[in-house]
Design an enzyme around this catalytic site. Structure first.
Site, PDB file in Angstrom:
ATOM      1  N   CYS A   1       6.834  -6.522   7.907  1.00  0.00           N
ATOM      2  CA  CYS A   1       8.022  -5.967   8.557  1.00  0.00           C
ATOM      3  C   CYS A   1       8.503  -6.955   9.616  1.00  0.00           C
ATOM      4  O   CYS A   1       7.693  -7.552  10.323  1.00  0.00           O
ATOM      5  CB  CYS A   1       7.690  -4.630   9.209  1.00  0.00           C
ATOM      6  SG  CYS A   1       9.132  -3.844   9.977  1.00  0.00           S
ATOM      7  N   CYS A  47       7.554  -4.241  16.201  1.00  0.00           N
ATOM      8  CA  CYS A  47       7.198  -3.229  17.210  1.00  0.00           C
ATOM      9  C   CYS A  47       5.787  -3.515  17.731  1.00  0.00           C
ATOM     10  O   CYS A  47       4.876  -3.806  16.945  1.00  0.00           O
ATOM     11  CB  CYS A  47       7.278  -1.830  16.614  1.00  0.00           C
ATOM     12  SG  CYS A  47       8.913  -1.473  15.957  1.00  0.00           S
ATOM     13  N   CYS A  94      -0.755   6.074  10.285  1.00  0.00           N
ATOM     14  CA  CYS A  94       0.538   5.480  10.647  1.00  0.00           C
ATOM     15  C   CYS A  94       0.357   4.143  11.336  1.00  0.00           C
ATOM     16  O   CYS A  94      -0.410   4.023  12.288  1.00  0.00           O
ATOM     17  CB  CYS A  94       1.275   6.378  11.629  1.00  0.00           C
ATOM     18  SG  CYS A  94       1.784   7.904  10.920  1.00  0.00           S
ATOM     19  N   CYS A  98       3.270   8.532   0.795  1.00  0.00           N
ATOM     20  CA  CYS A  98       3.906   7.650   1.769  1.00  0.00           C
ATOM     21  C   CYS A  98       4.050   6.282   1.109  1.00  0.00           C
ATOM     22  O   CYS A  98       3.057   5.682   0.700  1.00  0.00           O
ATOM     23  CB  CYS A  98       2.968   7.605   2.985  1.00  0.00           C
ATOM     24  SG  CYS A  98       3.452   6.452   4.236  1.00  0.00           S
ATOM     25  N   GLY A 112       6.895  -1.631   6.157  1.00  0.00           N
ATOM     26  CA  GLY A 112       8.277  -2.105   6.131  1.00  0.00           C
ATOM     27  C   GLY A 112       9.288  -1.153   6.729  1.00  0.00           C
ATOM     28  O   GLY A 112       8.996   0.001   7.027  1.00  0.00           O
ATOM     29  N   GLU A 150       0.822  -1.202   0.000  1.00  0.00           N
ATOM     30  CA  GLU A 150       0.000   0.000   0.000  1.00  0.00           C
ATOM     31  C   GLU A 150       0.861   1.257   0.000  1.00  0.00           C
ATOM     32  O   GLU A 150       1.955   1.279   0.563  1.00  0.00           O
ATOM     33  CB  GLU A 150      -0.905  -0.006   1.238  1.00  0.00           C
ATOM     34  CG  GLU A 150      -1.908  -1.144   1.178  1.00  0.00           C
ATOM     35  CD  GLU A 150      -2.766  -1.293   2.427  1.00  0.00           C
ATOM     36  OE1 GLU A 150      -3.865  -1.825   2.298  1.00  0.00           O
ATOM     37  OE2 GLU A 150      -2.339  -0.895   3.523  1.00  0.00           O
ATOM     38  N   ASN A 176      -2.697   5.276  17.170  1.00  0.00           N
ATOM     39  CA  ASN A 176      -3.791   4.846  16.295  1.00  0.00           C
ATOM     40  C   ASN A 176      -4.279   3.506  16.813  1.00  0.00           C
ATOM     41  O   ASN A 176      -3.543   2.530  16.790  1.00  0.00           O
ATOM     42  CB  ASN A 176      -3.310   4.731  14.850  1.00  0.00           C
ATOM     43  CG  ASN A 176      -3.054   6.094  14.250  1.00  0.00           C
ATOM     44  OD1 ASN A 176      -3.830   7.017  14.437  1.00  0.00           O
ATOM     45  ND2 ASN A 176      -1.940   6.236  13.557  1.00  0.00           N
ATOM     46  N   CYS A 186       2.505  -1.623  16.384  1.00  0.00           N
ATOM     47  CA  CYS A 186       2.370  -1.400  14.940  1.00  0.00           C
ATOM     48  C   CYS A 186       1.696  -2.579  14.255  1.00  0.00           C
ATOM     49  O   CYS A 186       2.152  -3.725  14.376  1.00  0.00           O
ATOM     50  CB  CYS A 186       3.755  -1.164  14.348  1.00  0.00           C
ATOM     51  SG  CYS A 186       3.747  -1.000  12.554  1.00  0.00           S
TER      52      CYS A 186
HETATM   53  N1  SAH Z   1       9.601   1.097   9.729  1.00  0.00           N
HETATM   54  C1  SAH Z   1       9.764   2.496   9.627  1.00  0.00           C
HETATM   55  C2  SAH Z   1       8.814   3.093   8.643  1.00  0.00           C
HETATM   56  C3  SAH Z   1       7.345   2.946   9.027  1.00  0.00           C
HETATM   57  S1  SAH Z   1       6.772   4.505   9.417  1.00  0.00           S
HETATM   58  C4  SAH Z   1       9.642   3.131  10.981  1.00  0.00           C
HETATM   59  O1  SAH Z   1       9.214   2.479  11.912  1.00  0.00           O
HETATM   60  O2  SAH Z   1      10.015   4.295  11.101  1.00  0.00           O
HETATM   61  C5  SAH Z   1       5.303   4.228  10.267  1.00  0.00           C
HETATM   62  C6  SAH Z   1       5.247   5.150  11.458  1.00  0.00           C
HETATM   63  O3  SAH Z   1       4.023   4.899  12.159  1.00  0.00           O
HETATM   64  C7  SAH Z   1       6.368   4.891  12.419  1.00  0.00           C
HETATM   65  O4  SAH Z   1       6.819   6.085  13.000  1.00  0.00           O
HETATM   66  C8  SAH Z   1       5.673   4.032  13.437  1.00  0.00           C
HETATM   67  O5  SAH Z   1       6.371   3.991  14.623  1.00  0.00           O
HETATM   68  C9  SAH Z   1       4.320   4.679  13.527  1.00  0.00           C
HETATM   69  N2  SAH Z   1       3.293   3.820  14.127  1.00  0.00           N
HETATM   70  C10 SAH Z   1       3.202   2.484  14.057  1.00  0.00           C
HETATM   71  N3  SAH Z   1       2.122   2.052  14.739  1.00  0.00           N
HETATM   72  C11 SAH Z   1       1.526   3.143  15.244  1.00  0.00           C
HETATM   73  C12 SAH Z   1       0.366   3.351  16.030  1.00  0.00           C
HETATM   74  N4  SAH Z   1      -0.393   2.324  16.442  1.00  0.00           N
HETATM   75  N5  SAH Z   1       0.055   4.608  16.377  1.00  0.00           N
HETATM   76  C13 SAH Z   1       0.782   5.655  15.964  1.00  0.00           C
HETATM   77  N6  SAH Z   1       1.894   5.526  15.213  1.00  0.00           N
HETATM   78  C14 SAH Z   1       2.261   4.285  14.856  1.00  0.00           C
HETATM   79 FE1  SF4 Z   2       8.316  -1.112  13.710  1.00  0.00          FE
HETATM   80 FE2  SF4 Z   2       8.261   0.506  11.562  1.00  0.00          FE
HETATM   81 FE3  SF4 Z   2       8.248  -2.158  11.275  1.00  0.00          FE
HETATM   82 FE4  SF4 Z   2       6.098  -0.944  12.248  1.00  0.00          FE
HETATM   83  S1  SF4 Z   2       6.924  -0.691  10.215  1.00  0.00           S
HETATM   84  S2  SF4 Z   2       7.058  -2.852  13.036  1.00  0.00           S
HETATM   85  S3  SF4 Z   2       7.034   0.725  13.433  1.00  0.00           S
HETATM   86  S4  SF4 Z   2       9.875  -0.923  12.170  1.00  0.00           S
END
Ligand code: SAH
Ligand code: SF4
Length: 355
Positions: free
Chosen positions: A117, A121, A341, A110, A168, A97, A298, A124
C-alpha cells in the site's frame, strides 16, 4: 508462461458488458458473451472445453485466443479462533492474503486490492511494506472464487459478506475495484448483494464520491483521529484530504436507504485515546449516519504504537455511547496468525495446500 499465453486475454478481467463487446468484436453474437461469462464463475470449471453449451469449434478458437485465470493453490493458516488466512501466489511471484472470519450468523471474507500500500499510515504493517502494484480485477475476484471453492469442498457454509479490508487501498485501484464490484454483484458472476459488500478507505475523497454514485456498497472510513493535526501525523492522506473534506464526502455518500457508514478508529495509547479525543470524535460525526468500530491497536514489533489498557478503552467507548452512537470494540481476530487488521504483510512462512 509461453509468449503465446502471455498475449491471451484473461476473461476474468471483463465485466459482462465488456465480455459481450469482446464476443461481438470477434464476430460472435452478443449472447455468446453472456454464456461465456456465466461459465467463468461456476465452481470447478477450468477450461473452455467444459463450456458444454458452446459449439465445439468456438471452444477451440477461444482456447487459442483467451484464457481465464484462477488460483490453483494457496497457503492456508487457521487461527485458534477459527479465522482462516489464505495466501495466494500471483503469476509474478508476489503474494497476497485474504482472511475468512467465521461468525455465528455470517462468514465474512476480507480481501486485498493491492500488493502492499502506498498510503504509508504509521500504525499499519501493510503500510510499512510500501507499494508494489495494483491487483487486476481477476486477481481480486479470484480470491473470492478460491475461498468459495475451498469452503464448498469441505461442505462448510459459504461466504456471506465481503470486505475490502485486506492489503491495499481499494480506492487507489479504482478501475479494477469497479470492475470487480460489478462482477462480484452480477447474478451471472458471484451474485453478492451490494449491501453485503463493504469498501474500506483511508479517505480518498473524490473516489468516495464516485463510488457512492456508482454503487450501493457499504462504506468504511479508516478515521483514527478526530483532529487534523493528529490524523495528518498518522495518515499522510489527511494532508491532501483533511477531515472537513472527508466529512463532506461522507455526507454526500449517505444517500437515503443506505446503511450507516462505519468509522474505524484504532486506539493508540497516548496518541488518540483520551476522553477529550472521544468527545472530539462524537462532535466530528454529529449529523452523519455513523457506527463506530474501535480497534485496540494490533501490536507488532515494526509499529511504534501500543494499545491502551481496558479501562481507557471502556471510558472512550462510554463517552461515545452516551452521545448516542453505536460503538463496537472489535476484538482482534486471527492475531496469532497475523491475520488481524493491519497485520497483513505476507511475511509468514505457511504450509502449502492445493486447491
Ligand atoms: N486501506 C484501506 C483498507 C485496509 S483496511 C483502509 O485503510 O481502510 C485495514 C484496517 O485495519 C483499516 O481500518 C486500518 O486502519 C486498520 N489498521 C491498520 N493497522 C492497524 C493496527 N495496527 N491496529 C488496528 N487497526 C489497524
Ligand atoms: Fe493506511 Fe489502509 Fe494502506 Fe494500511 S492499508 S497503510 S491503513 S491505507
Amino acid at each position: 508462461m509461453s509468449d503465446n499465453l502471455a498475449q491471451k486475454q484473461d476473461l476474468k478481467n471483463f465485466t459482462l458488458n465488456e465480455l459481450t463487446a469482446f464476443a461481438v468484436d470477434h464476430g460472435l453474437p452478443p449472447f455468446r458473451g453472456k454464456q461465456i461469462f456465466s461459465w467463468l464463475y461456476r465452481p470447478g470449471i477450468t477450461s473452455f472445453n467444459e463450456m458444454t453449451d458452446l459449439p465445439k469449434a468456438l471452444r477451440e478458437s477461444l482456447t487459442g485466443l483467451a484464457t481465464f485465470s484462477r488460483f490453483t493453490s494457496f497457503i492456508k493458516e487457521v487461527s485458534r479462533d477459527g479465522t482462516c488466512k489464505y495466501g495466494f501466489h500471483l503469476q509474478d511471484g508476489k503474494m497476497i492474503e485474504s482472511v475468512l472470519i467465521p461468525e455465528a450468523d455470517r462468514n465474512t471474507l476480507c480481501i486485498s486490492s493491492q500488493v502492499g500500500c502506498a498510503m504509508g499510515c504509521a500504525f499499519c504493517l501493510t503500510g510499512t511494506m510500501g507499494f508494489s502494484r495494483n491487483l487486476s480485477c481477476a486477481e481480486i475476484v479470484n480470491q473470492v472464487c478460491a475461498v468459495r471453492d475451498d469452503l464448498s469442498k469441505d461442505n462448510r457454509p459459504g461466504i456471506t459478506n465481503l470486505v475490502f479490508m485486506g492489503m491495499g487501498e481499494p480506492l487507489a485501484n479504482f478501475e479494477n475495484l469497479t470492475r470487480a464490484l460489478i462482477i462480484l454483484s452480477d447474478k451471472q458472476g458471484l451474485h453478492f448483494s451490494e449491501h453485503k459488500i463493504t469498501v474500506s478507505t483511508c479517505g480518498i475523497v473524490p473516489k468516495i464520491i464516485e463510488l457512492g454514485k456508482k454503487f450501493k456498497v457499504n462504506l468504511a472510513i479508516s478515521l483514527h483521529a478526530a483532529d487534523n493535526k493528529t490524523r495528518s501525523s498518522l495518515m499522510p492522506i489527511n494532508q491532501r484530504y483533511p477531515l472537513e473534506a472527508l466529512m463532506e464526502a461522507c455526507q454526500e455518500f449517505s444517500l437515503p436507504k443506505r446503511k450507516k457508514i462505519t468509522f474505524e478508529y484504532a486506539l493508540l495509547k497516548g496518541i488518540n485515546d483520551s476522553d477529550k479525543d472521544a468527545v472530539m470524535l462524537a462532535r466530528l460525526l454529529h449529523g452523519i449516519q455513523a457506527k463506530i468500530n474501535l480497534l485496540p491497536c494490533n501490536e507488532t514489533p515494526e509499529i511504534p504504537f501500543t494499545k491502551p489498557d481496558e479501562q481507557r478503552i471502556t471510558s472512550f467507548q462510554n463517552i461515545l455511547k452516551k452521545r448516542g452512537y453505536t460503538v463496537l470494540i472489535r476484538s482482534s481476530r486471527g492475531a496469532d496468525i497475523s491475520a488481524a487488521c493491519g497485520q497483513l504483510a505476507s511475511k509468514s512462512a505457511l504450509s502449502s495446500t492445493s486447491a
